[in-house]
Design a protein around this motif. Sequence first.
Motif, short mmCIF file in Angstrom:
data_model
loop_
_atom_site.label_atom_id
_atom_site.label_comp_id
_atom_site.label_asym_id
_atom_site.label_seq_id
_atom_site.Cartn_x
_atom_site.Cartn_y
_atom_site.Cartn_z
N ARG A 1 0.84 -1.19 0.00
CA ARG A 1 0.00 0.00 0.00
C ARG A 1 0.88 1.25 0.00
NH1 ARG A 1 -4.86 1.88 -1.55
NH2 ARG A 1 -5.46 3.73 -0.35
N VAL A 2 0.63 2.13 -0.98
CA VAL A 2 1.36 3.39 -1.06
C VAL A 2 0.34 4.51 -1.09
CG1 VAL A 2 3.37 2.40 -2.21
CG2 VAL A 2 1.47 3.25 -3.58
N ASP A 3 0.82 5.73 -1.05
CA ASP A 3 -0.07 6.88 -1.01
C ASP A 3 -0.97 6.91 -2.25
OD1 ASP A 3 -1.22 9.26 -0.17
OD2 ASP A 3 0.25 10.48 -1.25
N GLY A 4 -2.27 6.74 -2.03
CA GLY A 4 -3.25 6.84 -3.11
C GLY A 4 -3.37 5.62 -3.98
N TYR B 1 -1.52 1.36 -4.91
CA TYR B 1 -0.75 0.17 -4.58
C TYR B 1 0.48 0.06 -5.49
CZ TYR B 1 -4.79 -1.50 -1.94
OH TYR B 1 -5.81 -1.62 -1.03
N GLU C 1 2.45 0.29 -10.61
CA GLU C 1 1.83 1.25 -9.70
C GLU C 1 0.41 1.52 -10.16
OE1 GLU C 1 4.08 4.75 -8.92
OE2 GLU C 1 6.01 3.69 -8.92
N LYS D 1 -3.30 3.43 -9.15
CA LYS D 1 -4.04 4.36 -8.33
C LYS D 1 -5.39 3.75 -7.91
CE LYS D 1 -1.03 7.69 -8.81
NZ LYS D 1 -0.19 8.14 -7.66
N ASP D 2 -5.87 4.17 -6.74
CA ASP D 2 -7.14 3.64 -6.25
C ASP D 2 -8.26 3.79 -7.26
OD1 ASP D 2 -6.09 2.78 -3.83
OD2 ASP D 2 -6.49 4.70 -2.83
#
Length: 405
Positions: A378-381, A383, A398, A400-401
Motif C-alpha cells: 500500500r502506497v499513497d493513493g 498500490y 503502480e 491508483k485507487d
Amino acid sequence: MKNLKLIVKIIIFCTIFIGGQALIKYAILDDTMTISRVMLHDLYTEEKNIDILFCGASHCQLGVDPVVMDEGFGMNTFNAGSSSQGLETTLALIKEADRYHDLKQVYVDLDYSIVMREIPNLESIYIISDYMKPSMRKVEYLLNATSFDYYVNSFMPLHKGRGYTANPKKIIEILQKKSSRGYRDYVDRDSSYAGKGHIASRTVVEEGTLWSGEELQKRNFIIPAEQQENLQKIIAFCERRDIQLTFVSIPVTDFHLSQVQNYDEYVAAVQELLSEYGVPYYDFNLCNPSILPLDKDSYFNDDNHLNQDGAKVFGKVFSDFFTGQVEERTLFMDSYEAKLAVEEPRILGILVEWEESELAITPLANRKELQIDCQAERVDGGYLIMAAVDGVITNRVEIKDEELK
C-alpha cells in the motif's frame, strides 16, 4: 400550382433545417485535432499515386509507418487506418481511395475485436463519413454501415455519435480555432500525426509495467454473419477492380493476447473463412521472435498499440516478407502457443482485480513452469505491485485507487 408551392416550401424548409444543423455542428464539434479529418484530406490531395493502401483500426493507424513501407516496397503507400474502424468503413475507404488513385495492393488489418463486433460503432463510422467528399459512394457507405433505424441520424449533419459540447466558453474557443487559417488549410495538426495517415506515438511503455483489470476469458470465435458479408464485399470489390488483397493482423503485446486464452481459435476461424475465397491471411502475432523481435514492452505505447519505434521494426519485417526477402516458413510459427514457446521466459504482465476489499493478483507468463512471487504494498493513493522470478523483481506496477474497479 398548389402542389408546386408545397414542394418549394418543403425544399426551403429542408434547406434551412439541414443548413441550421450544419452551422450548429460547426460551432459545437471540436474536430480541430481530429486525425481522420486530416487523413482523408491527405488521401484526396496526395499528389503521387497511392500504390499500396493499408486499412484497419487503431492498430493500423499506429502500427503502419508509410515512410518505412515506402522504402521497403519501393512504392508509394498510404495508411487509411482510423479509430475503431469497422470492416464496413474499410470497404468505403478502399472504394474512396480507388476513385482517386490507381491502387495496386490493399492490406487489411483484422483485429479480432473488430472482426467479432456485433453492433456497429457509430462514432467510428461518422468520423470518416463526416469528412468524405459528397458522392454516391458516401451515400452507399452510410446505407450499408448503419441499419434503417439509424438512417435519419446518419444523414443529418447534427447526428448522435460525435462529441458535442454545450459549454459557451468551449464553443467560443472552437469558433476561434476554426476561423484560423491553420484549420482551414489543414496545417494545424495533432503533434502525433506523421503524415499519410500515420500516428507516430512517442509514448514508451516502461518494461515490466503492463497490467489490466480485465478477467481472463475464452471467447467464442464464430465470425458474425454481417462481418462475413463485409469481408466478402471487400474481396469482391478488389477482385472486380483488379486490386491485390491481403488480410493481416498487426502485432500487439503478448500480455494483451494472453488474456484471450484461445487466440489460436480466432486465427483458425479467419483462415477457414478466407480459404474459401483464396485470399491470403498472415497474422504477425505468430512471427518468430528472433526475426520480428517485438517481445519488449518498450516497442508499444500501451498493451495493444505499437509506438513509433515498434512500427519501424514491424514495417521492416513486413515489407521484407512481402517483397520475398523472408520466407513464410521461416517467419511464421504454426500457432500462437508455438510462438510463445520459443520466447525467452518472462512475465508478460499482471492481472489485478478488486475482490471483497482485497486485491487479487494474477501474473501472466509465457511459461507455466515459471516460479513467480507477487506482493502488493500500500502506497499513497494506491498500490505498488511487484512480481519476481527466482527472487529477482522483473515487474513493478503502480496502480491508483481510482483505476481499480
